[in-house]
Design a protein around this motif. Structure first.
Motif: not given
Length: 233
Positions: A33, A156, A176, A189, A191, A217, A220
């Motif tokens: 993350p 994430k 995760n 978090e 994308e 987020g 990245f």
């Protein structure tokens, strides 16, 4: 419809405090993350106990928190790519609890499932077993490992919806998936954040019941931990 969306990483991490225990997803630099770690650095949170498969590298991932001495204790499996981690551990500045990788994953999964402890043969007869209850099953000795107890789990995902449902991409699922729902509060978090009902239910890896907050987020980097190339002949 339950909406777990927060507008920013700042709002998502607003109540993280000094001295707390935080799980952080990822494996190496895959699926970490990034935005949340950067925010912890900015908030200058200190005396943290971090549960993560590894500690990033010197200038990325959890290595950024180590640089600022924000981590008091690391509970990890593999830490061989971080020179600053090694220095702090050998100097006694950083408390380290090394855990077999399978045991680390199961301690997360047990916390996620509400199981307080489990027996495993991994680590019996080594320093890992010191001070732990041992018991024989089917002619083989096992040690009792307790599930993790964490204040926050920060994961994430590739894609999520406003209800907290998550989809991971490829190997970024790693720790995760078992860390989601394994702490008092899980922060996701992602994308890409989409409206609830958009995701195909058959593709969801973690249901929204495991997540309390979700945000999209901004950037990245997705840095490669080690790149090995062949010289052109």
């Amino acid at each position: 419809m339950i909406n777990k969306k927060v507008t920013s990483v700042q709002e998502a991490l607003h109540d993280v405090q000094n001295g707390q225990t935080i799980m952080l997803g990822g494996f190496g630099l895959c699926g970490i993350p990034e935005n949340s770690i950067a925010e912890l650095v900015k908030k200058n949170i200190s005396d943290l106990t971090c549960i993560s498969n590894n500690a990033g590298v010197d200038d990325f991932g959890l290595g950024l928190l180590l640089q600022k001495r924000q981590i008091k204790k690391m509970i990890s499996s593999y830490v061989g790519e971080n020179a600053e981690f090694e220095r702090q551990m050998l100097s006694g500045e950083l408390e380290v609890e090394l855990t077999p990788q399978g045991t680390l994953a199961e301690k997360c999964r047990a916390a996620q499932a509400g199981i307080p402890a489990f027996y495993t043969p991994a680590g019996y007869g080594t320093e890992i077993a010191e001070g732990k209850e041992a018991r024989e099953y089917n002619g083989k000795m096992h040690i009792l490992e307790e599930a993790f107890k964490a204040d926050f789990s920060i994961v994430k995902a590739w894609k999520g919806d406003e209800a907290g449902n998550l989809i991971f991409k490829g190997t970024a699922r790693n720790f995760n998936a078992c860390m989601a729902g394994a702490a008092k509060i899980t922060i996701a978090e992602v994308e890409e954040l989409v409206p609830a009902g958009t995701l195909d239910p058959n593709q969801i890896h973690i249901p929204g019941i495991m997540v309390q907050r979700i945000f999209q987020g901004e950037k990245f980097e997705k840095r490669i931990e080690q790149r090995t190339t062949r010289k052109k002949e």
